[in-house]
Design a protein around this motif. Structure first.
Motif, PDB file in Angstrom:
ATOM      1  N   VAL A 287       1.145  -1.338   0.020  1.00 42.82           N
ATOM      2  CA  VAL A 287       0.430  -0.550   0.111  1.00 42.82           C
ATOM      3  C   VAL A 287       1.068   1.498  -0.217  1.00 42.82           C
ATOM      4  CG1 VAL A 287      -1.737   1.531   1.170  1.00 42.82           C
ATOM      5  CG2 VAL A 287      -1.827  -0.811   0.816  1.00 42.82           C
ATOM      6  N   ARG A 288       1.917   1.178   0.715  1.00 40.80           N
ATOM      7  CA  ARG A 288       2.964   2.389   1.018  1.00 40.80           C
ATOM      8  C   ARG A 288       3.621   2.621  -0.703  1.00 40.80           C
ATOM      9  NH1 ARG A 288       4.487   0.805   6.521  1.00 40.80           N
ATOM     10  NH2 ARG A 288       5.941  -0.604   5.462  1.00 40.80           N
ATOM     11  N   GLY A 289       3.740   1.294  -1.394  1.00 35.88           N
ATOM     12  CA  GLY A 289       4.219   1.536  -2.486  1.00 35.88           C
ATOM     13  C   GLY A 289       3.504   2.442  -3.571  1.00 35.88           C
ATOM     14  N   ILE A 290       2.263   1.938  -2.954  1.00 32.28           N
ATOM     15  CA  ILE A 290       0.633   2.791  -4.593  1.00 32.28           C
ATOM     16  C   ILE A 290       0.693   3.664  -4.264  1.00 32.28           C
ATOM     17  CG2 ILE A 290       0.886   0.328  -5.501  1.00 32.28           C
ATOM     18  CD1 ILE A 290      -2.253   0.479  -3.637  1.00 32.28           C
ATOM     19  N   VAL A 291       0.473   3.862  -2.742  1.00 29.19           N
ATOM     20  CA  VAL A 291       0.218   5.778  -2.124  1.00 29.19           C
ATOM     21  C   VAL A 291       1.276   6.176  -3.782  1.00 29.19           C
ATOM     22  CG1 VAL A 291       0.689   7.038  -0.566  1.00 29.19           C
ATOM     23  CG2 VAL A 291      -0.774   4.531  -0.417  1.00 29.19           C
ATOM     24  N   HIS A 292       2.436   5.957  -2.654  1.00 31.95           N
ATOM     25  CA  HIS A 292       3.979   6.725  -3.779  1.00 31.95           C
ATOM     26  C   HIS A 292       3.645   7.082  -4.643  1.00 31.95           C
ATOM     27  CE1 HIS A 292       7.581   8.547  -4.226  1.00 31.95           C
ATOM     28  NE2 HIS A 292       7.757   7.397  -5.367  1.00 31.95           N
ATOM     29  N   ARG A 293       2.944   5.762  -5.423  1.00 29.71           N
ATOM     30  CA  ARG A 293       3.097   6.390  -7.485  1.00 29.71           C
ATOM     31  C   ARG A 293       1.761   6.676  -7.586  1.00 29.71           C
ATOM     32  NH1 ARG A 293       4.426   2.943 -11.489  1.00 29.71           N
ATOM     33  NH2 ARG A 293       6.215   1.981 -10.861  1.00 29.71           N
ATOM     34  N   LEU A 294       0.809   6.555  -6.652  1.00 26.84           N
ATOM     35  CA  LEU A 294      -0.012   7.331  -7.624  1.00 26.84           C
ATOM     36  C   LEU A 294      -0.001   8.828  -7.436  1.00 26.84           C
ATOM     37  CD1 LEU A 294      -3.288   6.859  -8.006  1.00 26.84           C
ATOM     38  CD2 LEU A 294      -3.899   7.570  -6.130  1.00 26.84           C
ATOM     39  N   LYS A 295       0.424   8.716  -6.440  1.00 30.29           N
ATOM     40  CA  LYS A 295       0.749  10.704  -5.841  1.00 30.29           C
ATOM     41  C   LYS A 295       1.865  10.844  -7.421  1.00 30.29           C
ATOM     42  CE  LYS A 295      -0.189  10.634  -1.370  1.00 30.29           C
ATOM     43  NZ  LYS A 295       0.085  11.088   0.315  1.00 30.29           N
ATOM     44  N   GLN A 296       3.065  10.384  -7.538  1.00 29.79           N
ATOM     45  CA  GLN A 296       3.895  10.127  -8.592  1.00 29.79           C
ATOM     46  C   GLN A 296       2.825  11.083  -9.632  1.00 29.79           C
ATOM     47  OE1 GLN A 296       5.774  11.924  -6.510  1.00 29.79           O
ATOM     48  NE2 GLN A 296       7.683  10.558  -8.086  1.00 29.79           N
ATOM     49  N   VAL A 297       2.030   9.462 -10.319  1.00 35.09           N
ATOM     50  CA  VAL A 297       1.142   9.511 -11.327  1.00 35.09           C
ATOM     51  C   VAL A 297       0.471  11.075 -11.147  1.00 35.09           C
ATOM     52  CG1 VAL A 297      -0.868   8.898 -13.082  1.00 35.09           C
ATOM     53  CG2 VAL A 297       1.161   7.301 -11.962  1.00 35.09           C
ATOM     54  N   GLU A 298      -0.274  11.264 -10.292  1.00 35.89           N
ATOM     55  CA  GLU A 298      -1.340  12.752  -9.920  1.00 35.89           C
ATOM     56  C   GLU A 298      -0.041  14.025 -10.293  1.00 35.89           C
ATOM     57  OE1 GLU A 298      -3.796  15.308  -7.035  1.00 35.89           O
ATOM     58  OE2 GLU A 298      -1.495  13.974  -6.539  1.00 35.89           O
ATOM     59  N   LEU A 299       1.043  13.588 -10.249  1.00 33.25           N
ATOM     60  CA  LEU A 299       2.282  14.990 -10.458  1.00 33.25           C
ATOM     61  C   LEU A 299       2.712  15.235 -12.215  1.00 33.25           C
ATOM     62  CD1 LEU A 299       4.358  15.152  -7.140  1.00 33.25           C
ATOM     63  CD2 LEU A 299       3.133  16.357  -7.519  1.00 33.25           C
ATOM     64  N   SER A 300       2.627  14.526 -11.972  1.00 32.55           N
ATOM     65  CA  SER A 300       3.255  13.810 -14.023  1.00 32.55           C
ATOM     66  C   SER A 300       2.106  14.563 -14.759  1.00 32.55           C
ATOM     67  CB  SER A 300       3.495  12.995 -14.417  1.00 32.55           C
ATOM     68  OG  SER A 300       2.022  11.627 -13.921  1.00 32.55           O
ATOM     69  N   LEU A 301       0.959  14.627 -14.374  1.00 33.49           N
ATOM     70  CA  LEU A 301      -0.118  15.124 -15.015  1.00 33.49           C
ATOM     71  C   LEU A 301      -0.753  16.336 -14.905  1.00 33.49           C
ATOM     72  CD1 LEU A 301      -2.384  11.098 -14.846  1.00 33.49           C
ATOM     73  CD2 LEU A 301      -1.085  11.816 -17.212  1.00 33.49           C
ATOM     74  N   LEU A 302      -0.312  16.945 -13.990  1.00 30.08           N
ATOM     75  CA  LEU A 302      -0.559  18.366 -13.820  1.00 30.08           C
ATOM     76  C   LEU A 302      -0.149  19.219 -15.150  1.00 30.08           C
ATOM     77  CD1 LEU A 302       0.859  19.218 -10.666  1.00 30.08           C
ATOM     78  CD2 LEU A 302      -0.915  18.947 -11.062  1.00 30.08           C
ATOM     79  N   ASP A 303      -1.205  20.077 -15.865  1.00 26.56           N
ATOM     80  CA  ASP A 303      -1.551  20.632 -16.712  1.00 26.56           C
ATOM     81  C   ASP A 303      -1.030  20.161 -17.975  1.00 26.56           C
ATOM     82  OD1 ASP A 303      -1.165  23.144 -14.825  1.00 26.56           O
ATOM     83  OD2 ASP A 303       1.193  22.788 -14.603  1.00 26.56           O
ATOM     84  N   THR A 304      -1.841  19.130 -18.308  1.00 26.11           N
ATOM     85  CA  THR A 304      -2.049  18.360 -19.249  1.00 26.11           C
ATOM     86  C   THR A 304      -3.908  17.604 -19.453  1.00 26.11           C
ATOM     87  OG1 THR A 304      -1.368  15.498 -17.649  1.00 26.11           O
ATOM     88  CG2 THR A 304      -0.119  16.612 -18.768  1.00 26.11           C
TER      89      THR A 304
END
Length: 304
Positions: A287-304
């Motif tokens: 869970v800790r791993g996918i929480v980190h990954r989900l937040k990284q995806v959100e950051l990568s998709l900002l302003d797209t």
């Protein structure tokens, strides 16, 4: 050499592109480029030929890749042997999620976690978003990923990010010129539908349910992968979160536009776990791993 440098190097070598490797790793292109330059500096030689349309391993890079693969393989074998001796890093992780998570997010998450926990086994199922909470609450699965609306008692939200559903289409589609789309805007365009009820029909206003029922799809199927290809080729529009189109949005192959509906735009994607059931340590680590990954995806998709 640090493990992240090795991982970045292998991914860049595989993709032939720093930008594509960064997308797959859910990190900034500058971070990947910085690690590659650092590795070349440490080795005292270039490892890639820089080309107009990407990069390619040179002779030194090929030798480095060969060494890294042997090193990583030996490391994983050694870790497995140590885990067997300690009887640790074993267990089973069960996850239920909406279908769009099976395109990139969950495969990458399992790949990363398996590097650290090679003896762990998995049960992973795709269901409709509104079925995810009941599957976790009922004990069939320990972890769920879905749109977060009103959850029943007995569930915790480990993390949630702003990745609501919207309209996806080829970049050449007429609707791509608009910043937001109303139901009326979408009604007269070819619609590609994932089989079954709307993925958000159970968590938004009746207005969307009425709109959904009036749509006549030109294609209905139960495969997100097939719909992605049809959307990118210009066959029609569909409704998805950006999560299913990370690579295509980044490359400009498709565009995503929000609905002109506050109830839909307020939806988040979240990771849920049961509150009344003790989970194994390995599941908490996952869970800790996918929480980190989900937040990284959100950051990568900002302003797209």
């Amino acid at each position: 050499m640090h493990a992240s440098i090795l991982k970045y190097f292998v991914e860049v070598a595989r993709c032939g592109s720093i930008r594509k490797a960064a997308q797959n790793l859910y990190v900034a292109s500058s971070a990947v480029n910085r690690q590659i330059l650092k590795l070349e500096s440490e080795m005292g030689t270039d490892l890639f030929d820089r080309l107009p349309n990407g990069i390619r391993l040179n002779a030194a890079g090929e030798r480095m890749l060969q060494h890294i693969r042997v090193t990583l393989n030996d490391f994983h074998l050694m870790r497995s042997e140590l885990d067997e001796l300690k009887d640790e890093r074993k267990g089973h992780v069960s996850v239920v999620a909406m279908d769009s998570l099976f395109v990139d997010f969950l495969p990458a998450a399992v790949e990363d976690f398996s590097e650290l926990y090679p003896a762990v086994t998995y049960s992973i199922a795709a269901v409709t978003p509104w079925d995810v909470p009941s599957k976790v609450l009922g004990g069939e699965f320990d972890v769920g990923v879905t749109f977060i609306a009103k959850l029943p008692a007995g569930l915790d939200v480990a993390a949630q990010v702003a990745l609501p559903p919207g309209v996806v289409m080829a970049s050449s589609h007429p609707l791509a010129r608009q910043e937001r789309l109303s139901f009326a805007d979408c009604r007269n365009h070819a619609f590609l539908r994932l089989e079954g009820r709307s993925p958000i029909q159970g968590v938004v206003s009746p207005k969307f349910a009425e709109f959904w029922d009036l749509l006549t799809p030109s294609v209905t199927c139960n495969s997100t992968t097939l719909l992605k290809r049809l959307i990118a080729s210009g066959r029609g529009i569909s409704f998805f979160s950006k999560l299913a189109f990370v690579e295509e949005i980044a490359s400009g192959e498709v565009v995503w536009r929000p609905f002109d509906e506050p109830n839909i735009n307020a939806l988040t994607v979240g990771i849920i776990t049961p509150t009344q059931r003790a989970l194994p340590n390995v599941t908490h680590d996952f869970v800790r791993g996918i929480v980190h990954r989900l937040k990284q995806v959100e950051l990568s998709l900002l302003d797209t």
